[in-house]
Design a protein around this motif. Structure first.
Motif, short mmCIF file in Angstrom:
data_model
loop_
_atom_site.label_atom_id
_atom_site.label_comp_id
_atom_site.label_asym_id
_atom_site.label_seq_id
_atom_site.Cartn_x
_atom_site.Cartn_y
_atom_site.Cartn_z
N SER A 72 44.74 45.28 30.15
CA SER A 72 43.99 44.22 29.47
C SER A 72 43.56 43.15 30.47
N GLY A 73 42.31 42.73 30.40
CA GLY A 73 41.79 41.73 31.33
C GLY A 73 41.99 40.30 30.84
N ALA A 74 41.85 39.35 31.78
CA ALA A 74 41.84 37.92 31.42
C ALA A 74 40.44 37.36 31.64
N SER A 75 39.83 37.73 32.78
CA SER A 75 38.45 37.28 33.03
C SER A 75 37.51 38.39 32.56
N HIS A 83 43.33 33.70 36.98
CA HIS A 83 44.59 34.41 37.25
C HIS A 83 45.66 33.48 37.83
N GLN A 123 38.57 34.07 42.33
CA GLN A 123 39.72 34.69 41.68
C GLN A 123 40.58 35.58 42.60
N GLU A 124 39.91 36.35 43.47
CA GLU A 124 40.67 37.35 44.23
C GLU A 124 40.26 37.39 45.70
N GLU A 157 48.16 38.86 39.45
CA GLU A 157 48.09 40.15 40.15
C GLU A 157 49.03 40.19 41.35
N ASP A 165 36.63 38.73 45.14
CA ASP A 165 36.06 38.72 43.78
C ASP A 165 36.10 37.29 43.26
N GLU A 222 32.52 41.01 45.06
CA GLU A 222 32.39 41.43 43.64
C GLU A 222 32.06 40.20 42.80
N ASP A 260 30.90 43.64 38.39
CA ASP A 260 32.01 43.91 37.46
C ASP A 260 31.58 43.43 36.07
N LEU A 308 31.90 48.04 39.72
CA LEU A 308 33.34 48.13 39.50
C LEU A 308 33.56 49.13 38.37
N LYS A 362 36.20 50.15 35.50
CA LYS A 362 37.41 49.84 34.72
C LYS A 362 37.35 50.64 33.43
N ARG A 387 43.49 46.11 35.74
CA ARG A 387 43.21 44.85 35.05
C ARG A 387 44.30 43.85 35.40
N SER A 388 44.05 42.58 35.15
CA SER A 388 45.07 41.58 35.48
C SER A 388 46.30 41.71 34.57
N LYS A 411 41.19 48.81 43.72
CA LYS A 411 41.99 47.60 43.83
C LYS A 411 43.05 47.64 42.74
C1 LIG Z 1 40.68 42.69 37.64
C2 LIG Z 1 39.95 41.67 37.24
O1 LIG Z 1 40.44 40.73 36.39
P1 LIG Z 1 40.58 40.91 34.81
O2 LIG Z 1 41.34 42.16 34.57
O3 LIG Z 1 41.29 39.67 34.38
O4 LIG Z 1 39.17 41.01 34.28
C3 LIG Z 1 38.59 41.46 37.74
O5 LIG Z 1 37.93 40.49 37.38
O6 LIG Z 1 38.09 42.28 38.52
#
Ligand SMILES: C=C(OP(=O)(O)O)C(=O)O
Ligand SMILES: [Mg+2]
Length: 431
Positions: free
Chosen positions: A40-43, A156, A165-166, A207, A244, A287, A314, A337, A339, A368-369, A390
């Motif tokens: 599950s993602g946050a962003s 994150h 973010q990354e 992460e 990212d 990214e 992404d 990306l 996912k 995902r985060s 990643k």
């Molecule tokens: C891995 C990521 O974060 P999230 O899972 O929160 O979308 C991303 O933004 O690439």
């Protein structure tokens, strides 16, 4: 071997942030059992397939997934009982039809993906093949470059530090996956020392990367270069940096709000900033440099930087072939990306990777985060031969399980294994 599905059982489990997520178990007539879970993602991008949440504020602040679980057990399972688990595309197609919406809003992408992945794993187990081999056949021999997120910011890190973010290290100069991971781990530990020496706190983000209170989005790059050098490795030649910024999160009213740097800038000025950073630091991949609907900005970004580094969409593409196709037509990036839960089935994810490859684009597989210990993406990356992935920092169980699985795969492949190295990146040739 009877590969027909006789049971699909979903349940609510917790992810690495302590939020509920979906796990599904599949039983075949031959007795094989398999299990898969959904991250599950946050962003999250606004164009992602719908992650169905219960919305009941009395349970997990509305984040329960009982409805998605019920959709698997009561709606999807009865339709799939008796299907051959090897018919992945057919099964995924049945679920897409059963849902009937363009974004899986009715059954939930989390419900559908849980089934899609457990069915694939059950079929692989029944065939007595490792998952990467079942999915990729004899072509699945190339180990990806692990892009390890060692410094976290943005959502994150609860906006405590960098806006971006990354910040990831990419040890493409290693001779094997195992060595790459070892380098990444050494750099991670060196970064902790660099941070402590400078008086920074060394708490971590979602992460597993450190989340220091930096004063600019450039400072993490400087700190990481110092950490790489501390290990005796050469920034650029041995190890590159991937970033990212997840810029949709700080895009508002047509501008980019860099809170850390106390300034608001246009897309063009963001591109100027990236160009400066790329000239100063060994960045090989960027990214979500611009926001998810800033197509005009992305055109400028790609025209200016697409010949020098890998530009990955992404939130812009959300693993969706329609959006990737538009990106190819309009020439806005050179990679997507990948996912699984952005689109919701394995079959559609494979189609997204195929589209990228056909266009000469990169396909960058991602966790995902919010994660579980399921290592499906590790096998999938080798199977689809995408060359890089990643999965967060080389620390924290749910992150390292993917990396550990890749070490197991490398060991199992023996002499047949090869490491993707620099060639994994669409443009890493300048180092
Ligand atoms: C891995 C990521 O974060 P999230 O899972 O929160 O979308 C991303 O933004 O690439
Ligand atoms: Mg991203």
């Amino acid at each position: 071997m009877d590969n027909s599905i006789i049971k699909l059982q979903a349940r609510e489990i917790l992810d690495s942030r302590g939020n509920p997520t979906v796990e599904v178990e599949c039983t075949l007539a031959c007795g094989v059992k398999a299990r898969a879970s959904v991250p599950s993602g946050a962003s999250t991008g606004v164009h992602e397939a719908v992650e169905l949440r219960d919305g009941d504020p009395k349970r997990f602040g509305g984040k329960g997934v009982k409805k998605a679980v019920a959709h698997v057990n009561e709606t999807i399972a009865p339709q799939l009982i008796g299907q051959d688990a090897r018919a992945q595309a057919g099964i995924d197609g049945m679920m897409i039809a059963l849902d009937g919406t363009p974004n899986k809003a009715k059954l939930g992408a989390n419900a559908i993906l849980g089934v899609s992945l457990t069915v694939a794993r059950a079929a692989a187990t029944a065939a007595d093949l490792p998952l990467y081999h079942y999915l990729g056949g004899p072509n699945a021999v190339r180990l990806p470059v692990p892009n390890m997120n060692i410094l976290n910011g943005g959502v994150h890190a609860r906006w405590q530090g960098a806006d971006f973010q990354e910040f990831m290290v990419a040890p493409y100069g290693a001779s094997s996956f195992r060595e790459a991971l070892e380098w990444g781990s050494e750099i991670y530990h060196a970064l902790r020392t660099v941070l402590m020496d400078k008086g920074h706190r060394v708490g971590v983000g979602d992460e597993g990367g450190f989340a220091p209170e930096v004063s600019s989005n450039e400072e993490p790059l400087e700190l990481i270069v110092q950490a790489i050098e501390k290990t005796g490795l050469k920034p650029g030649a041995d190890v590159g940096i991937a970033m990212d910024p997840a810029s949709s999160a700080f895009f508002e009213d047509g501008n980019y709000h860099l809170r850390t740097e106390k300034r608001t800038v246009s897309a063009g000025e963001m591109v100027d900033y990236y160009e400066k950073l790329i000239k100063t630091y060994p960045v090989v991949l960027l990214e979500d440099g611009l926001a998810e609907d800033d197509w005009e900005g992305w055109k400028i970004l790609n025209a200016r930087l697409g010949g020098i580094i890998e530009l990955v969409g992404d939130d812009l593409f959300v693993t969706n072939v329609e959006r990737i196709n538009r990106g190819i037509r309009e020439d806005v990036a050179n990679a997507a990306l990948i996912k699984l839960n952005q689109i919701g089935t394995l079959t559609e994810t494979v189609a997204a990777v195929r589209m990228c490859k056909k266009a000469g684009w990169g396909a960058f597989v991602s966790h995902r985060s919010g994660e579980t210990v399921d290592s499906f993406i590790a096998d999938m990356t080798v199977a689809l031969d995408t060359g890089h992935l990643k999965s967060g920092a080389p620390a924290r169980g749910e992150r390292v399980e993917k990396y550990n699985q890749l070490m197991r795969i490398e060991e199992e492949l023996g002499d047949a294994a090869c490491y993707a190295g620099k060639e994994a990146y669409v443009r890493a040739v300048r180092f």
